[in-house]
Design an enzyme around this catalytic site. Structure first.
Site, PDB file in Angstrom:
ATOM      1  N   LYS A  11      -9.136  -2.222   2.310  1.00  0.00           N
ATOM      2  CA  LYS A  11      -7.653  -3.141   2.564  1.00  0.00           C
ATOM      3  C   LYS A  11      -8.280  -5.064   3.002  1.00  0.00           C
ATOM      4  CE  LYS A  11      -4.706   0.000   4.210  1.00  0.00           C
ATOM      5  NZ  LYS A  11      -3.704  -0.202   3.917  1.00  0.00           N
ATOM      6  N   ASP A  50      -5.803  -3.627  -1.499  1.00  0.00           N
ATOM      7  CA  ASP A  50      -4.705  -3.634  -0.691  1.00  0.00           C
ATOM      8  C   ASP A  50      -4.323  -4.661   0.132  1.00  0.00           C
ATOM      9  OD1 ASP A  50      -1.793  -3.432  -0.507  1.00  0.00           O
ATOM     10  OD2 ASP A  50      -2.974  -0.487   0.553  1.00  0.00           O
ATOM     11  N   GLU A 109      -3.076  -4.286  -4.605  1.00  0.00           N
ATOM     12  CA  GLU A 109      -1.777  -3.351  -4.079  1.00  0.00           C
ATOM     13  C   GLU A 109      -1.093  -4.290  -3.265  1.00  0.00           C
ATOM     14  OE1 GLU A 109      -2.687   0.678  -3.953  1.00  0.00           O
ATOM     15  OE2 GLU A 109      -1.426   0.427  -1.552  1.00  0.00           O
ATOM     16  N   ASP A 122       4.099  -1.132  -3.813  1.00  0.00           N
ATOM     17  CA  ASP A 122       4.059  -0.123  -2.710  1.00  0.00           C
ATOM     18  C   ASP A 122       4.994  -0.243  -2.096  1.00  0.00           C
ATOM     19  OD1 ASP A 122       3.022   1.790  -1.134  1.00  0.00           O
ATOM     20  OD2 ASP A 122       1.241   0.800   0.042  1.00  0.00           O
ATOM     21  N   LYS A 177       5.336   7.384  -3.193  1.00  0.00           N
ATOM     22  CA  LYS A 177       5.750   9.099  -1.859  1.00  0.00           C
ATOM     23  C   LYS A 177       6.460   9.812  -2.142  1.00  0.00           C
ATOM     24  CE  LYS A 177       3.069   5.888   1.137  1.00  0.00           C
ATOM     25  NZ  LYS A 177       3.719   4.083   0.525  1.00  0.00           N
TER      26      LYS A 177
HETATM   27 MG   LIG Z   1      -0.765   0.070   0.238  1.00  0.00          MG
END
Ligand SMILES: [Mg+2]
Length: 344
Positions: A115, A145, A173, A201, A225
């Site tokens: 992250k 991300d 991401e 994403d 997802k």
């Molecule tokens: Mg993400």
């Protein structure tokens, strides 16, 4: 315009006749919550989950219900692979804490998601965190991300420094928010001579999104997802239409719901990247005997007679985590509202 494939929708009473609302405690706060709530139900094909985030209205929740209906009534299909590689995740911690977080994932970690762009932190904080992961895991694929947290100039500068610290990035991401900004960022990275693959994403949440990302050239790959895209079959179809490589990610599902994501990963014709399905470790409680926790960077795909099938909840565990009273009614009303959208 993307059409909904016609799948028979069972009566809502049939869904609710087996349904229970549950709340699983989390090890860390997520979306401001310390529990994750879900409705678990069963159909002839197996167990399923309905867990749209609490702010989602009936239209968005209907996709999640469609996903659950596929798992319970149509089935999740046959896998093309028996196991799925899964990435480790490093939150925006200081470098000194990285080793302890990685230790939870065991020896063989194929990929690590780190992250970055956390509010209140600097670019150097991100660089230091990435460098520490690289020091500890010289061979793992590293991805960052940003959850859309950078502006385009910030992303260009940060990705330059981070790529250097990582000795190459697998991908970044959602470095900036939205679809069009991703496309502009890719142009600027190319101009700067920076070869960082970009993953969309947050920009991929609705059924129209994968195609838009592809048409605008906004990303090299998409994160998908199963529940928000209406289930495994629909998500497979959308990925195929987009024609981009896909990474399957969890929606913070319990082991029952995570099986839909695992099914999507197990049925994609190509799966070039480790998936973000190692999220069951975030729960401090379970509904099943054998939670879908990755071992040595892989998750085995649960099957029954060759078909992907969620592990059955254990009655005592369901009882322990059961929600009662008005909150249970609130969840059941959400099922009814989502069902009404699907049935109309
Ligand atoms: Mg993400």
């Amino acid at each position: 315009m993307i059409s909904m494939p016609l799948q028979p929708v069972p009566e809502v009473d049939e869904i609710l006749s087996t349904a229970e609302a549950v709340a699983l405690p989390m090890r860390t706060r997520f979306r401001g919550q310390t529990v994750r709530e879900a409705v678990i139900f069963q159909g002839p094909a197996g167990w399923a989950e309905f867990a749209p985030f609490s702010e989602y209205g009936p239209d968005e929740s209907a996709q999640w219900l469609a996903s659950g209906i596929q798992a319970a009534f149509q089935g999740l299909g046959a896998p093309l692979r028996t196991a799925v590689p899964v990435n480790a995740t490093i939150p925006a911690v200081s470098p000194s804490r990285v080793e302890a977080v990685l230790a939870r994932y065991g020896e063989a970690v194929p990929a690590v998601k780190i992250k970055v762009a956390e509010p209140g932190q600097s670019r150097q904080d991100d660089v230091d965190r990435v460098a520490e992961v690289r020091r500890l895991l010289p061979r793992a694929a590293l991805r960052v991300d940003a959850n859309g947290g950078w502006s385009i100039p910030e992303a260009v500068a940060a990705l330059g420094d981070i790529t250097q610290a990582a000795g190459g990035l697998e991908y970044a991401e959602q470095p900036v928010a939205g679809v069009e900004p991703l496309a502009r960022l890719r142009e600027q990275l190319a101009t700067a001579g920076l070869e960082v693959p970009i993953a969309a994403d947050e920009a991929v949440r609705k059924a129209e999104d994968p195609l838009r990302v592809a048409q605008l050239g906004a990303a090299n790959l998409i994160v998908v997802k199963a529940p928000p895209l209406g289930g495994v079959d629909r998500a497979l179809d959308l990925v195929r239409q987009a024609g981009l490589p896909a990474v399957v990610s969890s929606a913070l599902d319990t082991s029952v719901g995570l099986t839909a994501g695992l099914a999507l990963a197990a049925r994609l014709p190509q799966l070039p990247f480790a998936c973000g399905l190692g999220t069951v470790t975030l729960f401090d409680g379970e509904l099943v005997d054998e939670p879908l926790v990755p071992v040595s960077g892989t998750l085995d795909v649960p099957t029954q007679s060759g078909q992907i099938c969620a592990p059955a909840p254990v009655p005592e565990l369901m009882q322990r985590h059961r929600i009662t009273g008005p909150r249970r009614r609130w969840w059941f009303d959400r099922v009814r509202a989502a069902h009404q959208v699907l049935a109309s």
